[in-house]
Enzyme design. Structure first.
Site, PDB file in Angstrom:
ATOM      1  N   ASP A 196       0.825  -1.200   0.000  1.00 50.66           N
ATOM      2  CA  ASP A 196       0.000   0.000   0.000  1.00 50.66           C
ATOM      3  C   ASP A 196       0.867   1.261   0.000  1.00 50.66           C
ATOM      4  OD1 ASP A 196      -2.796   1.104   0.561  1.00 50.66           O
ATOM      5  OD2 ASP A 196      -1.628   2.039   2.168  1.00 50.66           O
ATOM      6  N   GLU A 275       1.662  -0.635  -4.990  1.00 50.14           N
ATOM      7  CA  GLU A 275       0.614   0.309  -5.383  1.00 50.14           C
ATOM      8  C   GLU A 275       1.291   1.588  -5.858  1.00 50.14           C
ATOM      9  OE1 GLU A 275      -1.464   2.544  -2.524  1.00 50.14           O
ATOM     10  OE2 GLU A 275      -3.099   3.003  -3.892  1.00 50.14           O
TER      11      GLU A 275
HETATM   12  C1  NOJ Z   1      -4.143   3.275  -0.725  1.00 52.71           C
HETATM   13  C2  NOJ Z   1      -5.370   2.450  -0.525  1.00 52.71           C
HETATM   14  O1  NOJ Z   1      -5.687   1.803  -1.725  1.00 52.71           O
HETATM   15  C3  NOJ Z   1      -6.452   3.379  -0.037  1.00 52.71           C
HETATM   16  O2  NOJ Z   1      -7.710   2.759  -0.017  1.00 52.71           O
HETATM   17  C4  NOJ Z   1      -6.056   3.906   1.309  1.00 52.71           C
HETATM   18  O3  NOJ Z   1      -6.998   4.867   1.719  1.00 52.71           O
HETATM   19  C5  NOJ Z   1      -4.670   4.536   1.299  1.00 52.71           C
HETATM   20  N1  NOJ Z   1      -3.713   3.799   0.544  1.00 52.71           N
HETATM   21  C6  NOJ Z   1      -4.121   4.675   2.690  1.00 52.71           C
HETATM   22  O4  NOJ Z   1      -3.723   3.443   3.192  1.00 52.71           O
END
Ligand code: NOJ
Length: 565
Positions: A196, A275
């Site tokens: 993430d 991500e």
């Molecule tokens: C990316 C995640 O996909 C999202 O849903 C989240 O709010 C943020 N990172 C914070 O962890």
């Protein structure tokens, strides 16, 4: 190419646990429900599952605020349930990767509770503390990025909400604690992690302030109202400028190398997907992340042949520059983005376009990621009652619109509901039954169910209809899996000037496959005689056809053609 790894041949499916399947009838998805749906997933044909966070969490950010990294949220079940789910997935040929949130924890995590309790406790330096806010940095969710903790008389830094304090990754104890959690899940047998928000792990050490002349609320408001290309460009620039010092600070490559080395200690090619779209995070191609998402492909209001072509040219050539050639990873949506039908549909040919877009995703080179519910054509549900919003970012936006900018409440509610990610996280629609069959009648689901379950947008109805989107997904997934050139072949664009259709070859030494996708509302008669082949054998065609004359390949509006040469 040498024997591809499992994560190169996999077709991933993202499960949003809270909304996927409710096994104990409390209105919240859980592992019991997920276990019951493993046969469904196997029949769909996917071979990898990514679970959004399933850990205990106070849910300020729907699970991305984790309060214990080595447990299962009680509302989702127990570790025992998790183990059964993992075992069941593996038994059906599906790998499982988890969401690993490294940048921040929940403010209710015992690490943070201890860290904020005093200035000299053993975890005092586990988060990012300052006596006074050292700059004007913003939380990308809600106002200033520095929040006061009276217990310490100091401020802590948070890129996301104030309930999501950033860990201090320069402290080796933090690493050790997080690597322990990583091993905990690897020891249980998980196949890897989706990382993430990794770009936010390290900030600019000089703490340079941003120079955007407005607050975050004002910027959101400005973006909402930006109509002309010039205004939209400026809004984009402001977004970038506001956060650019809070991203991509030095240190991430070493950290990813460390994490990769841990995964490599385990058998079975455990995998990391970031991500982020930054290919740099793949290191030399074999020492940091295995995959990063090709987000640029989905960053458009309209998928066009030209857009896809340019995207592929740019991404693939860049991946080729890595010492060990990088493997692509494509996606069109996830739990943070509007549903595909809403984003890319034209309102008239939505379902045809949904098929075309899936065909694009599954014929491009690289590992595809699908998001749950897309296979039945779920659409956004805009929640206009602010009390029903669960995405705190939207609640905060609503309040700031009303209180700070004095926007009329009904209008503010619509705007907040539209920006909220709740709209694309509503419960999975399993049947034409109350609550879409997600939970029994009389139970209130955690988010409202989209009422369009009653007009065919549900699994049960689509399973029995051979022409449904669900059955199209199943067929197209099968086509990909059974066509070696689509799984592992090279990509070569052809007819590169065509603005209404996309054509390319995928090939291995043994097989050459032609893919032609008509992105327009008009039929096309295409001439592929320049390919030097005399005939082609149809693998998949959206129109009935038995043979394919290469000089007159007819493609109906939004037609799909996949053939071996
Ligand atoms: C990316 C995640 O996909 C999202 O849903 C989240 O709010 C943020 N990172 C914070 O962890």
């Amino acid at each position: 190419m040498s024997q591809p790894k499992w994560w190169q041949t996999a077709i991933f499916y993202q499960i949003y646990p809270r909304s996927f399947a409710d096994g104990n009838s409390d209105g919240i998805g859980d592992f019991k429900g997920m276990i019951e749906k493993l046969d469904y997933l196997q029949a769909l044909g996917v071979t990898g599952l990514w679970l959004s966070p399933h850990f205990p969490s106070p849910l300020w950010d729907c699970g991305y605020d984790i309060s214990d990294y080595e447990a299962v949220a009680p509302e989702y079940g127990s570790l025992e349930n998790f183990a059964r789910f993992l075992e069941g997935a593996h038994a059906r040929g599906m790998k499982v990767i988890l969401d690993l949130v490294l940048n921040h924890t929940s403010d209710q995590h015992s690490w943070f509770l201890e860290s904020k309790s005093s200035r000299d406790n053993p975890k005092a330096d586990w988060y990012v503390w300052a006596d006074t806010p050292p700059n004007n940095w913003q939380s990308c969710f809600d106002g200033p990025a520095w929040t006061y903790a009276p217990e310490r008389g100091q401020y802590y830094y948070h890129y996301f909400m104030k309930q999501q304090p950033d860990l201090n990754w320069r402290n080796p104890q933090v690493k050790a604690a997080m690597w322990k959690a990583v091993r905990f899940w690897l020891d249980l047998g998980v196949d890897g992690f989706r990382l993430d928000a990794l770009g936010t792990i390290y900030e600019d050490p000089a703490m340079t302030p941003h120079s955007v002349p407005m607050t975050l609320t004002e910027l959101r408001h400005f973006s909402d109202n930006a109509k002309t290309p010039k205004e939209r460009k400026l809004a984009e620039k402001y977004w970038f400028d506001m956060f650019k010092h809070q991203w991509g600070g030095p240190g991430l490559h070493d950290l990813m190398k460390e994490l990769r080395a841990i995964l490599d200690e385990y058998p079975g090619d455990r995998m990391l997907v970031g991500e982020d779209d930054n290919i740099d995070y793949m290191g030399n191609g074999d020492d940091e992340l295995h995959l990063v998402f090709n987000f640029p492909l989905m960053r458009t209001d309209r998928l066009t042949p030209d857009w896809a072509r340019r995207n592929q040219a740019e991404r693939l050539s860049r991946l080729d520059t890595l010492q060990t050639r990088g493997w692509p990873c494509n996606t069109l949506g996830n739990h943070d983005s509007p549903r595909l039908l809403n984003r890319y549909g034209d309102g008239v040919h939505n379902l045809q376009m949904a098929r075309l877009h899936l065909a694009l995703l599954l014929t491009l080179r690289g590992t595809p990621f699908l998001y749950n519910g897309e296979e039945i054509g779920m659409t956004d549900l805009i929640i206009t009652d602010p009390s029903q919003l669960r995405d705190t970012m939207a609640t905060w936006y609503y309040e700031s619109l009303v209180n700070e900018l004095k926007i009329e409440p009904a209008e503010a509610a619509l705007r907040a509901g539209t920006m909220s990610r709740d709209k694309n996280r509503t419960p999975m629609q399993w049947q034409n039954a109350p609550n879409g069959g997600f939970c029994p009648p009389g139970v209130t689901p955690w988010l409202p169910v989209n009422p369009n379950y009653a007009v065919g947008v549900n699994v049960a109805d689509q399973e029995t209809d051979p022409d449904s989107l669900l059955n199209f997904y199943r067929r197209m997934i099968r086509v990909r899996k059974e066509t070696p050139a689509l799984v592992a072949g090279e990509y070569k664009p052809i007819h590169e000037k065509a603005s209404k259709y996309l054509a390319f070859l995928r090939f291995t030494p043994e097989q050459t496959v032609l893919v032609a996708l008509n992105f327009s509302v008009k039929p096309k008669r295409l001439d592929f005689s320049d390919l030097g082949a005399t005939s082609a054998q149809v693998i998949f065609s959206s129109a009935e056809r038995t043979e394919l004359p290469l000089t007159k390949a007819d493609l109906e509006p939004f037609g799909i053609l996949i053939a071996t040469l």
